[in-house]
Design a protein around this motif. Structure first.
Motif, mmCIF file in Angstrom:
data_model
loop_
_atom_site.group_PDB
_atom_site.id
_atom_site.type_symbol
_atom_site.label_atom_id
_atom_site.label_comp_id
_atom_site.label_asym_id
_atom_site.label_seq_id
_atom_site.Cartn_x
_atom_site.Cartn_y
_atom_site.Cartn_z
ATOM 1 N N HIS A 15 -2.249 -22.743 -7.419
ATOM 2 C CA HIS A 15 -1.794 -23.985 -6.796
ATOM 3 C C HIS A 15 -2.958 -24.946 -6.569
ATOM 4 C CE1 HIS A 15 -0.531 -26.601 -3.407
ATOM 5 N NE2 HIS A 15 0.640 -26.574 -4.029
ATOM 6 N N ASP A 16 -4.134 -24.405 -6.228
ATOM 7 C CA ASP A 16 -5.319 -25.252 -6.046
ATOM 8 C C ASP A 16 -5.675 -26.015 -7.317
ATOM 9 O OD1 ASP A 16 -5.558 -24.453 -3.445
ATOM 10 O OD2 ASP A 16 -7.193 -23.030 -3.799
ATOM 11 N N HIS A 17 -5.296 -25.462 -8.456
ATOM 12 C CA HIS A 17 -5.609 -26.091 -9.736
ATOM 13 C C HIS A 17 -4.408 -26.841 -10.317
ATOM 14 C CE1 HIS A 17 -8.905 -23.194 -9.357
ATOM 15 N NE2 HIS A 17 -9.581 -23.977 -10.156
ATOM 16 N N GLY A 18 -3.413 -27.101 -9.479
ATOM 17 C CA GLY A 18 -2.284 -27.924 -9.895
ATOM 18 C C GLY A 18 -1.153 -27.183 -10.562
ATOM 19 N N MET A 19 -1.163 -25.862 -10.558
ATOM 20 C CA MET A 19 -0.103 -25.100 -11.213
ATOM 21 C C MET A 19 1.040 -24.842 -10.231
ATOM 22 S SD MET A 19 -0.249 -21.310 -13.001
ATOM 23 C CE MET A 19 -1.357 -21.886 -14.298
ATOM 24 N N PRO A 20 2.284 -25.082 -10.637
ATOM 25 C CA PRO A 20 3.422 -24.796 -9.756
ATOM 26 C C PRO A 20 3.522 -23.306 -9.455
ATOM 27 C CG PRO A 20 4.067 -26.192 -11.602
ATOM 28 C CD PRO A 20 2.689 -25.710 -11.903
ATOM 29 N N ALA A 21 4.091 -22.986 -8.297
ATOM 30 C CA ALA A 21 4.226 -21.587 -7.891
ATOM 31 C C ALA A 21 5.093 -20.802 -8.864
ATOM 32 C CB ALA A 21 4.813 -21.510 -6.484
ATOM 33 N N THR A 22 6.104 -21.457 -9.450
ATOM 34 C CA THR A 22 6.965 -20.744 -10.394
ATOM 35 C C THR A 22 6.189 -20.313 -11.639
ATOM 36 O OG1 THR A 22 7.634 -22.920 -11.258
ATOM 37 C CG2 THR A 22 9.091 -21.870 -9.651
ATOM 38 N N SER A 23 5.279 -21.155 -12.089
ATOM 39 C CA SER A 23 4.468 -20.796 -13.260
ATOM 40 C C SER A 23 3.514 -19.654 -12.925
ATOM 41 C CB SER A 23 3.663 -22.014 -13.740
ATOM 42 O OG SER A 23 4.515 -23.071 -14.120
ATOM 43 N N ALA A 24 2.921 -19.709 -11.736
ATOM 44 C CA ALA A 24 2.027 -18.621 -11.322
ATOM 45 C C ALA A 24 2.802 -17.313 -11.193
ATOM 46 C CB ALA A 24 1.355 -18.982 -10.007
ATOM 47 N N SER A 25 4.019 -17.372 -10.678
ATOM 48 C CA SER A 25 4.842 -16.167 -10.551
ATOM 49 C C SER A 25 5.190 -15.594 -11.917
ATOM 50 C CB SER A 25 6.128 -16.490 -9.779
ATOM 51 O OG SER A 25 5.823 -16.921 -8.468
ATOM 52 N N THR A 26 5.396 -16.468 -12.897
ATOM 53 C CA THR A 26 5.662 -16.001 -14.257
ATOM 54 C C THR A 26 4.472 -15.224 -14.813
ATOM 55 O OG1 THR A 26 7.127 -17.883 -14.673
ATOM 56 C CG2 THR A 26 6.241 -16.732 -16.600
ATOM 57 N N LEU A 27 3.265 -15.714 -14.558
ATOM 58 C CA LEU A 27 2.075 -15.004 -15.010
ATOM 59 C C LEU A 27 1.943 -13.654 -14.307
ATOM 60 C CD1 LEU A 27 -0.481 -17.953 -15.162
ATOM 61 C CD2 LEU A 27 0.370 -16.619 -17.108
ATOM 62 N N LEU A 28 2.259 -13.605 -13.013
ATOM 63 C CA LEU A 28 2.204 -12.331 -12.302
ATOM 64 C C LEU A 28 3.257 -11.357 -12.835
ATOM 65 C CD1 LEU A 28 1.590 -13.333 -8.578
ATOM 66 C CD2 LEU A 28 -0.009 -12.234 -10.153
ATOM 67 N N ALA A 29 4.415 -11.880 -13.192
ATOM 68 C CA ALA A 29 5.433 -11.020 -13.792
ATOM 69 C C ALA A 29 4.932 -10.444 -15.114
ATOM 70 C CB ALA A 29 6.720 -11.807 -14.012
ATOM 71 N N LEU A 30 4.194 -11.241 -15.874
ATOM 72 C CA LEU A 30 3.624 -10.767 -17.129
ATOM 73 C C LEU A 30 2.607 -9.652 -16.869
ATOM 74 C CD1 LEU A 30 3.851 -11.418 -20.154
ATOM 75 C CD2 LEU A 30 1.904 -12.964 -19.890
ATOM 76 N N VAL A 31 1.813 -9.820 -15.810
ATOM 77 C CA VAL A 31 0.884 -8.747 -15.412
ATOM 78 C C VAL A 31 1.661 -7.463 -15.139
ATOM 79 C CG1 VAL A 31 -0.720 -7.976 -13.617
ATOM 80 C CG2 VAL A 31 -0.859 -10.318 -14.479
#
Length: 408
Positions: free
Chosen positions: A240-256
């Protein structure tokens, strides 16, 4: 066994992700007062494992697993009925904390020990992967339940799932034998809960006199700090600090999470075939590189570099479990499962410390970048420390000799 791992992992990750906000909004309770339940459950999740492992040696895997599932289910049901933060803390904190702690790492380690030479690493990897699946199966399903029917329906759903799996375990685990019997720690003529507690503490006291325990506990604390403590707590805020929406970050965590499964199973298979020190050192070394590189990969959108990070980190995230358990077996023989429970407690301590330090660094410096680099340095140090641990060729564990008093 896999069903128990899936349910307990799903229950453990549900409260902070799905229940905290609805409880706050509907009941008007402060987040801090509600968070006490989550804090209690995290602590008990970490410290219950060695005692549960000793109890599995005493009573058998089936009885402990069924009891743990019933306890977790009762905790979830009690949360649905709770009328105050204190009642939530008693129900979720004690019930779910004790239940999930008794049927998580202790279960995977105990069953893996009984799998026989050449298969232990694979079994440990499979059951650890099942726990990861639980996190990513229950969260999206229960999130829809919360949205459509409310948080209480989600809590009742968890209670029902735990009860169903407990009934299946009671019916299907009739042939299961207990985990490795610690012959040197067994006190003839004693029994009951006091014996289990005494045995777990006695094994801890003996293990702490050996350098191998401190090395393994130290590297596993780094594992917890760089995964549960850092990535799973601070990745989304950093994105979020770098402008990424929380939904996009959650998608990356799901990929992890998805690649956690493949990485853990592969690490388990490798552990059966090569020196576990090499597997563990490789996991920490590669994890160090990914963490140090992350500050250079941030962008407002999900691109190829961040996807590559998620895939690689996912392969390494919980791949440390099978080789760590194997090294506990090398150095502590039939006490390995209980010792691994104590080593896992160090994992939870590392996770808690990094969760706090990560937020403190962000508040103080205004950026998470030093945290990623610092965690990478810790992982590099852990990779070096693994080499200090003696290999399986230098020390062989005592053969497993089941106790005729063990039951299922």
């Amino acid at each position: 066994m896999a069903g128990a791992a899936i349910v307990t992992a799903g229950a453990f990750t549900t409260f902070g992700g799905l229940l905290l906000v609805p409880l706050h909004e509907e009941r008007g309770w402060s987040r801090a007062s509600i968070g006490v339940a989550f804090a209690i459950s995290m602590v008990l999740y970490g410290v219950t494992a060695p005692f549960a492992a000793a109890l599995m040696d005493r009573l058998g895997v089936r009885r402990v697993v069924v009891g743990a599932l019933v306890l977790a289910g009762a905790g979830a049901a009690g949360t649905a009925l709770a009328g105050s933060p204190a009642q939530v803390a008693a129900a979720w904190g004690l019930g779910v904390g004790l239940g999930t702690g008794a049927a998580s790492t202790a279960l995977a380690a105990s069953v893996a020990e009984r799998a026989g030479a050449g298969r232990r690493g694979l079994v440990a990897g499979l059951l650890t992967a099942a726990g990861v699946v639980g996190q990513f199966v229950f969260l999206p399903v229960l999130s829809r339940v919360v949205e459509g029917y409310g948080w209480q329906a989600a809590a009742w759903g968890l209670a029902g799932a735990a009860g169903l799996v407990a009934a299946c375990a009671l019916a299907l685990l009739r042939g299961a034998r207990a985990a490795v019997q610690a012959q040197s720690s067994q006190a003839p003529g004693t029994g009951g809960a006091s014996h289990v507690v005494t045995r777990a503490l006695r094994i801890l006291a003996a293990a702490t006199r050996r350098p191998a325990f401190w090395l393994l506990a130290g590297v596993f604390a780094v594992c917890g700090a760089s995964t549960n403590g850092l990535l799973w707590n601070h990745f989304t805020p950093a994105a979020h600090d770098h402008g990424m929406p929380a939904t996009s970050a959650s998608t990356l965590l799901a990929l992890v999470g998805i690649f956690n499964v493949a990485g853990t199973i592969a690490a388990g298979r490798l552990t059966d075939r090569v020196d576990p020190r090499r597997v563990l050192a490789a996991c920490f070394g590669l994890r160090a590189l990914t963490l140090v590189a992350l500050p250079l990969l941030w962008s407002p959108s999900v691109g190829v570099p961040l996807v590559a990070f998620a895939v690689l980190f996912g392969l390494l995230d919980v791949a440390t479990v099978p080789p760590t358990l194997a090294l506990c077996r090398v150095h502590f023989g039939p006490d390995a499962v209980v010792v691994f429970g104590w080593v896992n407690a160090a994992h939870q301590l590392g996770a808690g410390a990094m969760a706090h330090l990560g937020g403190l660094t962000r508040d103080t410096l205004g950026t998470y970048d030093p945290v990623w680099v610092g965690a990478g340095a810790l992982c590099a140090g852990a990779a070096v420390l693994v080499g200090v641990v003696r290999s399986a060729r230098q020390e062989r564990p005592a053969p497993y000799a089941p106790n005729p008093r063990d039951t299922v």
